[in-house]
Write an enzyme that holds these catalytic residues in place. Structure first.
Site, PDB file in Angstrom:
ATOM      1  N   HIS A 121       0.824  -1.207   0.000  1.00 42.66           N
ATOM      2  CA  HIS A 121       0.000   0.000   0.000  1.00 42.66           C
ATOM      3  C   HIS A 121       0.856   1.254   0.000  1.00 42.66           C
ATOM      4  O   HIS A 121       0.561   2.235  -0.661  1.00 42.66           O
ATOM      5  CB  HIS A 121      -0.893   0.021   1.241  1.00 42.66           C
ATOM      6  CG  HIS A 121      -2.035  -0.913   1.127  1.00 42.66           C
ATOM      7  ND1 HIS A 121      -2.285  -1.901   2.028  1.00 42.66           N
ATOM      8  CD2 HIS A 121      -2.986  -1.019   0.181  1.00 42.66           C
ATOM      9  CE1 HIS A 121      -3.352  -2.571   1.653  1.00 42.66           C
ATOM     10  NE2 HIS A 121      -3.794  -2.069   0.530  1.00 42.66           N
ATOM     11  N   GLU A 140      -2.000 -16.771 -22.660  1.00 43.54           N
ATOM     12  CA  GLU A 140      -0.856 -16.818 -21.749  1.00 43.54           C
ATOM     13  C   GLU A 140      -0.408 -18.245 -21.456  1.00 43.54           C
ATOM     14  O   GLU A 140       0.481 -18.473 -20.654  1.00 43.54           O
ATOM     15  CB  GLU A 140      -1.152 -16.053 -20.454  1.00 43.54           C
ATOM     16  CG  GLU A 140      -2.437 -16.410 -19.770  1.00 43.54           C
ATOM     17  CD  GLU A 140      -2.721 -15.546 -18.541  1.00 43.54           C
ATOM     18  OE1 GLU A 140      -1.817 -14.862 -18.040  1.00 43.54           O
ATOM     19  OE2 GLU A 140      -3.866 -15.569 -18.076  1.00 43.54           O
ATOM     20  N   ASP A 168       3.040 -14.704 -18.151  1.00 41.66           N
ATOM     21  CA  ASP A 168       2.891 -16.147 -18.001  1.00 41.66           C
ATOM     22  C   ASP A 168       3.321 -16.888 -19.267  1.00 41.66           C
ATOM     23  O   ASP A 168       3.956 -17.938 -19.185  1.00 41.66           O
ATOM     24  CB  ASP A 168       1.441 -16.496 -17.655  1.00 41.66           C
ATOM     25  CG  ASP A 168       1.173 -16.279 -16.177  1.00 41.66           C
ATOM     26  OD1 ASP A 168       2.008 -16.722 -15.363  1.00 41.66           O
ATOM     27  OD2 ASP A 168       0.168 -15.655 -15.831  1.00 41.66           O
ATOM     28  N   CYS A 180      -0.939  -7.477 -22.901  1.00 42.68           N
ATOM     29  CA  CYS A 180      -1.006  -6.802 -21.600  1.00 42.68           C
ATOM     30  C   CYS A 180       0.091  -7.274 -20.640  1.00 42.68           C
ATOM     31  O   CYS A 180       0.141  -6.833 -19.492  1.00 42.68           O
ATOM     32  CB  CYS A 180      -2.377  -6.969 -20.974  1.00 42.68           C
ATOM     33  SG  CYS A 180      -2.821  -8.689 -20.726  1.00 42.68           S
TER      34      CYS A 180
HETATM   35  C1  PEP Z   1       0.424 -11.991 -17.893  1.00 41.26           C
HETATM   36  O1  PEP Z   1       0.518 -13.161 -17.523  1.00 41.26           O
HETATM   37  O2  PEP Z   1       1.096 -11.493 -18.816  1.00 41.26           O
HETATM   38  C2  PEP Z   1      -0.522 -11.095 -17.238  1.00 41.26           C
HETATM   39  C3  PEP Z   1      -0.728  -9.870 -17.675  1.00 41.26           C
HETATM   40  O3  PEP Z   1      -1.155 -11.557 -16.124  1.00 41.26           O
HETATM   41  P1  PEP Z   1      -0.525 -11.554 -14.629  1.00 41.26           P
HETATM   42  O4  PEP Z   1       0.768 -10.812 -14.683  1.00 41.26           O
HETATM   43  O5  PEP Z   1      -1.558 -10.902 -13.777  1.00 41.26           O
HETATM   44  O6  PEP Z   1      -0.378 -13.021 -14.401  1.00 41.26           O
HETATM   45 MG    MG Z   2      -0.983 -14.034 -16.239  1.00 39.04          MG
END
Ligand code: PEP
Ligand code: MG
Length: 590
Positions: free
Chosen positions: A201, A443, A467, A514
């Site tokens: 936080h 992923e 991932d 992402c």
């Molecule tokens: C990813 O795996 O790229 C992703 C965006 O998810 P997280 O980092 O939340 O596993």
């Molecule tokens: Mg992920």
């Protein structure tokens, strides 16, 4: 007599930590004493028991009032979301059960209040500290509460920072919300701490204040003394202790270049993420906690490309209700509209566990019961989340994203549950947007190989490289020992990404990314060249990635990507991109 600290070497020590808040600061150290909060256990007389309990109750009441005041101050300075942590601390102190347990120790063991309280909270913090990363960071909250109550028990109310007369770099064992509260830009240039992680936080508060911070430096407090000079480099996550003149000069230049750069990047905010030859990309931001939403718009992102919803499930022993989730999603959707917000369904399990889900220990949690696998086994929980997302889509800017899909039947099951939730809401005559788009995170390698079949069933794909890379290269994303093997530019990774983009396009859906690779400066030209439609990065990375996109010629990088895909080692690919970028992006460190 306090023990004399070993003298520091004259060569600057570069200590690696974790970047908790970006920016560079140069200044003198103010060392926050930690032993200040040590308590001596004392056996008290029978007659002292009642007064000691009364003292504890008073100290807790005083702390609660103080937390209320601090919450109000924080809200005024940086908004309601950021102030919520103080409310959370206050509620912890309102828990009668916990107070009764401490009182029982004072009574039965005839222990003084400070020691009974400190021991109880230390034990609780230790239990949290033994769990996963998120809980370790909650342990910092518990220690923060402990410090506050102990201060009240000692009758000390003057915040330590009042002793500070000039702007300093605060070095502490741990960054805590109450420490950050005193974060007057005029007094604190930066923070550097032994403990802590990016998602604590306090780190989030620091980012909102715009104060650089590096955490997780292990033994910094033991190596440093008041008035030492340090450089805190929150961009790289390092601290330099007693830097030599040349290093200081280099950092001063870097700092002023950075500040000028930020002023220039501000001007980019309202410009589109188009390449120089007018190929449009969506450049969105990832959000892990609701209090980052403001930063999304401030940095000029086109909406939220990934809203991680796990925070709603952490810190709570009960599942968030549909209504609670609806309120949260709707508030966020309203804040970014008309820009999109892509809400990912719960991705707990692996490194993120919550007391509200009974996830038994597993030998390989990364390959275990996580994300959509849990959601499909708990259809009521999934139903509540899906309905909350669908209901939040009153203005048509909300999309659903499904994490960790690894096979078509799994996707079909999830789609059937979404359809069912939609039907139920229709029956209740809820006013919904005509359509809520659904996307799948790519992923897992099996999903990447089946991307065409997945794309036929949904509206968009979003590549989760965090991932995907770990599963494809068999490299645990959290293991420091093998971090050098975790390569975004690995030829196998690039080939797989290219095939996912092509598969999505062949089925008429857009493909985004992402994972952290979307913000990897060396990967950006290749991703654009491979035809990616959207990049979603942390809000702070948006301006620089936008700068790269706007200075890139799509046709040039198409050729660059084609060439990179013929190479068989990461090194060759990285060198090829560096050669391309060096003359064009002199102001970007690659
Ligand atoms: C990813 O795996 O790229 C992703 C965006 O998810 P997280 O980092 O939340 O596993
Ligand atoms: Mg992920």
């Amino acid at each position: 007599m306090p023990k004399k600290k070993p003298a520091l070497k004259t060569r600057p020590a570069v200590l690696p930590g974790v970047s908790a808040s970006p920016g560079i600061a140069i200044g003198k150290v103010f060392l926050m004493p930690d032993d200040h909060f040590k308590t001596e256990p004392r056996v008290i007389a029978e007659t002292q028991i009642a007064p000691e309990i009364a003292r504890l109750r008073n100290a807790i009441a005083g702390t609660r009032d103080e937390l209320q005041r601090d919450g109000a101050r924080t809200e005024k300075k940086i908004g309601k979301d950021n102030a919520r942590i103080f409310e959370f601390h206050r509620l912890m102190l309102e828990d009668e059960y916990f107070l009764e347990e401490i009182i029982a120790v004072i009574r039965n063991q005839r222990l003084n209040a400070a020691a009974a309280f400190a021991e109880y909270l230390d034990r609780y913090a230790e239990q949290l500290g033994n769990k996963d990363k998120i809980f370790r960071e909650r342990a910092a909250d518990v220690r923060d509460i402990k410090r506050r109550v102990l201060q009240h028990l000692r009758g000390e109310t003057t915040p330590f920072l009042e002793q500070v007369t000039e702007a300093v770099i605060v070095v502490a064992r741990e960054l805590t919300p109450s420490l950050t509260l005193a974060s007057d830009r005029n007094k604190i240039k930066a923070f550097a701490t032994d403990l802590g992680g990016k998602t604590s936080h306090a780190a989030i508060l620091m980012r909102s204040y715009g104060i650089p911070a590096v955490v997780g430096l292990h033994h910094l407090t033991g190596m440093i003394k008041n008035d030492d000079r340090v450089i805190v480099d929150g961009d790289k996550g390092v601290v330099l202790v007693n830097p030599d003149r040349a290093t200081l000069a280099r950092y001063r230049i870097e700092k002023s270049k950075r500040e000028a750069g930020i002023r220039r990047l501000g001007r980019l905010r309202d410009l589109p993420a188009d390449t120089s030859d007018h190929r449009h990309l969506m450049l969105a931001a990832n959000v892990e906690f609701a209090d980052e939403v403001g930063a999304v718009l401030q940095h000029g992102a086109t909406g939220i490309g990934l809203l991680r919803t796990e925070y709603l499930y952490l810190n709570s022993s009960t599942l968030p209700t549909e209504e609670e989730q609806y309120q949260e999603y709707h508030r966020i959707a309203a804040a970014v509209k008309p820009q999109p917000v892509i809400i990912r369904t719960m991705d707990l399990g692996a490194d993120k566990c919550s007391p509200c889900l009974d996830i038994p220990p597993e030998a390989n949690p990364m390959l275990g019961w996580r994300a959509i696998r849990i959601s499909l086994e708990k259809p009521e929980m999934f139903n509540a989340q899906i309905k909350a997302i669908l209901r939040a889509n009153t203005d048509g800017n909300v999309k659903i994203l499904l994490p960790m899909i690894s096979a078509i039947p799994e996707l079909e099951k999830a789609l059937a549950l979404i359809e069912k939730a939609q039907r139920e809401l229709d029956h209740q005559r809820q006013k919904l947007a005509p359509k809520t788009e659904i996307g799948v995170m790519i992923e897992v390698p099996s999903a990447a190989l089946m991307a065409d079949a997945i794309a036929e069933r949904v509206d968009f794909l979003s590549i989760g490289t965090n991932d995907l890379v770990q599963y494809l290269l068999a490299v645990d994303r959290g293991n420091d020992r093998i971090a050098h093997l975790y390569e975004n530019l690995n030829p196998a990774v690039l080939r797989l990404i290219k095939s996912v983009i092509d598969a999505g396009h062949s089925r008429g859906v857009w493909v985004g990314m992402c994972g952290e690779m979307a913000a990897d400066r060396l990967a950006t030209p290749l991703l654009i060249g491979m035809g990616i439609d959207e990049l979603s990065v942390s809000p702070f990375d948006v301006p620089e990635i936008k700068k790269i996109i706007r200075r890139t010629d799509f046709r040039d990088v198409q050729k660059l990507a084609q060439k990179a895909l013929t190479f068989s080692t990461t090194k060759e690919i990285a060198e090829l991109v560096r050669q391309y970028m060096r003359p064009r992006f002199k102001d970007i460190s690659i």
